[in-house]
Design a protein around this motif. Structure first.
Motif, PDB file in Angstrom:
ATOM      1  N   VAL A  72     -14.648  -5.728  -6.352  1.00  0.00           N
ATOM      2  CA  VAL A  72     -14.630  -5.266  -7.747  1.00  0.00           C
ATOM      3  C   VAL A  72     -13.212  -5.380  -8.308  1.00  0.00           C
ATOM      4  CG1 VAL A  72     -14.869  -3.231  -9.221  1.00  0.00           C
ATOM      5  CG2 VAL A  72     -16.604  -3.721  -7.496  1.00  0.00           C
ATOM      6  N   TYR A  73     -12.217  -4.972  -7.533  1.00  0.00           N
ATOM      7  CA  TYR A  73     -10.831  -5.061  -7.981  1.00  0.00           C
ATOM      8  C   TYR A  73     -10.407  -6.503  -8.192  1.00  0.00           C
ATOM      9  CZ  TYR A  73      -9.039  -0.280  -7.860  1.00  0.00           C
ATOM     10  OH  TYR A  73      -8.770   1.039  -8.140  1.00  0.00           O
ATOM     11  N   VAL A 120     -18.118   0.205   1.588  1.00  0.00           N
ATOM     12  CA  VAL A 120     -17.604   0.595   0.278  1.00  0.00           C
ATOM     13  C   VAL A 120     -16.241  -0.037   0.011  1.00  0.00           C
ATOM     14  CG1 VAL A 120     -16.786   2.549  -1.108  1.00  0.00           C
ATOM     15  CG2 VAL A 120     -18.918   2.739   0.155  1.00  0.00           C
ATOM     16  N   LEU A 121     -15.373  -0.084   1.021  1.00  0.00           N
ATOM     17  CA  LEU A 121     -14.061  -0.697   0.826  1.00  0.00           C
ATOM     18  C   LEU A 121     -14.183  -2.195   0.557  1.00  0.00           C
ATOM     19  CD1 LEU A 121     -11.772   1.084   3.464  1.00  0.00           C
ATOM     20  CD2 LEU A 121     -11.904   1.475   1.001  1.00  0.00           C
ATOM     21  N   CYS A 122     -15.114  -2.862   1.237  1.00  0.00           N
ATOM     22  CA  CYS A 122     -15.336  -4.291   0.973  1.00  0.00           C
ATOM     23  C   CYS A 122     -15.843  -4.503  -0.447  1.00  0.00           C
ATOM     24  CB  CYS A 122     -16.333  -4.864   1.984  1.00  0.00           C
ATOM     25  SG  CYS A 122     -15.678  -5.060   3.648  1.00  0.00           S
ATOM     26  N   THR A 155       0.833  -1.211   0.000  1.00  0.00           N
ATOM     27  CA  THR A 155       0.000   0.000   0.000  1.00  0.00           C
ATOM     28  C   THR A 155       0.860   1.251   0.000  1.00  0.00           C
ATOM     29  OG1 THR A 155      -1.755  -1.171   1.194  1.00  0.00           O
ATOM     30  CG2 THR A 155      -1.823   1.223   1.226  1.00  0.00           C
ATOM     31  N   ARG A 156       1.935   1.231   0.784  1.00  0.00           N
ATOM     32  CA  ARG A 156       2.829   2.388   0.837  1.00  0.00           C
ATOM     33  C   ARG A 156       3.461   2.663  -0.527  1.00  0.00           C
ATOM     34  NH1 ARG A 156       8.164   3.013   1.424  1.00  0.00           N
ATOM     35  NH2 ARG A 156       8.481   0.776   1.805  1.00  0.00           N
ATOM     36  N   PHE A 202      -6.462  -5.235  -2.574  1.00  0.00           N
ATOM     37  CA  PHE A 202      -6.813  -4.214  -1.585  1.00  0.00           C
ATOM     38  C   PHE A 202      -5.768  -3.097  -1.593  1.00  0.00           C
ATOM     39  CE2 PHE A 202      -6.511  -2.521   2.785  1.00  0.00           C
ATOM     40  CZ  PHE A 202      -7.786  -2.021   2.924  1.00  0.00           C
ATOM     41  N   SER A 203      -4.501  -3.452  -1.729  1.00  0.00           N
ATOM     42  CA  SER A 203      -3.440  -2.445  -1.802  1.00  0.00           C
ATOM     43  C   SER A 203      -3.571  -1.605  -3.056  1.00  0.00           C
ATOM     44  CB  SER A 203      -2.067  -3.123  -1.760  1.00  0.00           C
ATOM     45  OG  SER A 203      -1.880  -3.817  -0.551  1.00  0.00           O
ATOM     46  N   LEU A 204      -3.939  -2.244  -4.176  1.00  0.00           N
ATOM     47  CA  LEU A 204      -4.155  -1.496  -5.415  1.00  0.00           C
ATOM     48  C   LEU A 204      -5.253  -0.454  -5.246  1.00  0.00           C
ATOM     49  CD1 LEU A 204      -3.951  -4.281  -8.154  1.00  0.00           C
ATOM     50  CD2 LEU A 204      -2.371  -2.369  -7.826  1.00  0.00           C
TER      51      LEU A 204
END
Length: 253
Positions: free
Chosen positions: A247-248, A240-242, A7-8, A101-103
């Motif tokens: 979707v990703y 929304v994050l879930c 993520t960083r 999730f990182s993307l």
């Protein structure tokens, strides 16, 4: 942890892209400044107990502008995602083990930072005009609005992944922006409006952010509006994050 490291790196990648095009930073900052300098003085002429001295005008107006900034900061991510899809950037990520999730969180965190930095600058300028500074309240206010930016950014990214067309995304995003912001009372309190308008506004999550923003900017931390806004935004952010992560994962599988 691997996911934090990924993520960083992805966050810094998006930040570098933004810093290479400072015109967007200037444009994003100029709009709230113009509202503050050219629109806020007009509110002093309104004959209402809501508006009194110049500082009281800013008590109502500045929090609304901050909500507008938080909303707008995350809207553009979907356009970038479509560009990456068309240029084959997203396709390259298919063969990497990077977390989906990182993307997602890379651009979301970039958008959050791109809200927080201009927001603090706007607060500093507003203080010169007489806006009272309550550090604890403003700290919680920025956290609340950072959650809003994260929600909008993640949703915009996911819609870009799904639609894959700039025109379709623009129609949805711009079509939703106006009713959501108007029904939130961003520029003027909805207490000015009729009862039916105030009733409809309670179905708009953005309304609770605006109400809580004005309470927090006034230095009041323990208020029902603040609790309601944080509860709604935390739940909305998680949902929304879930959804966006799914979707990703489906789009980059």
């Amino acid at each position: 942890m691997k996911i934090i490291h990924e993520t960083r790196l992805l966050f810094w990648r998006k930040m570098l892209e933004t810093l290479r095009e400072p015109v967007w930073i200037f444009t994003g900052l100029s709009t709230p400044l113009l509202y503050l300098i050219l629109f806020a003085p007009l509110l002093k002429g309104l004959h209402s107990p809501v508006f009194g001295s110049s500082s009281e005008v800013l008590d109502v107006f500045v929090p609304g502008i901050l909500v507008l900034m938080a909303f707008g900061a995350g809207m553009g991510s979907g356009w970038e995602i479509i560009g990456e899809l068309q240029n084959g950037v997203t396709e390259r990520f298919r063969v990497t083990p990077v977390s989906r999730f990182s993307l997602l969180m890379g651009p979301v965190l970039r958008d959050t930072v791109m809200f927080l930095v201009p927001a603090m600058l706007i607060l500093a300028i507003a203080a010169v005009f007489g806006f009272p500074i309550h550090p604890a309240g403003l700290f919680l206010l920025l956290i609340l609005l950072a959650l809003l930016t994260a929600v909008i950014s993640a949703a915009s990214n996911s819609l870009g992944m799904i639609l894959k067309n700039i025109g379709s995304l623009a129609a949805i995003v711009t079509g939703m922006q106006l009713p959501l912001t108007l029904l939130a009372g961003v520029l003027l309190p909805l207490s000015f409006g009729p009862k039916w308008l105030q009733l409809i506004a309670h179905f708009n999550p953005l309304f609770y952010d605006v109400e809580a923003a004005r309470v927090l900017a006034n230095g009041t931390l323990l208020a029902s509006r603040v609790y309601e806004a944080f509860l709604i935004m935390i739940i909305l952010t998680a949902l929304v994050l879930c959804w966006s992560t799914r979707v990703y994962r489906k789009a980059i599988s």
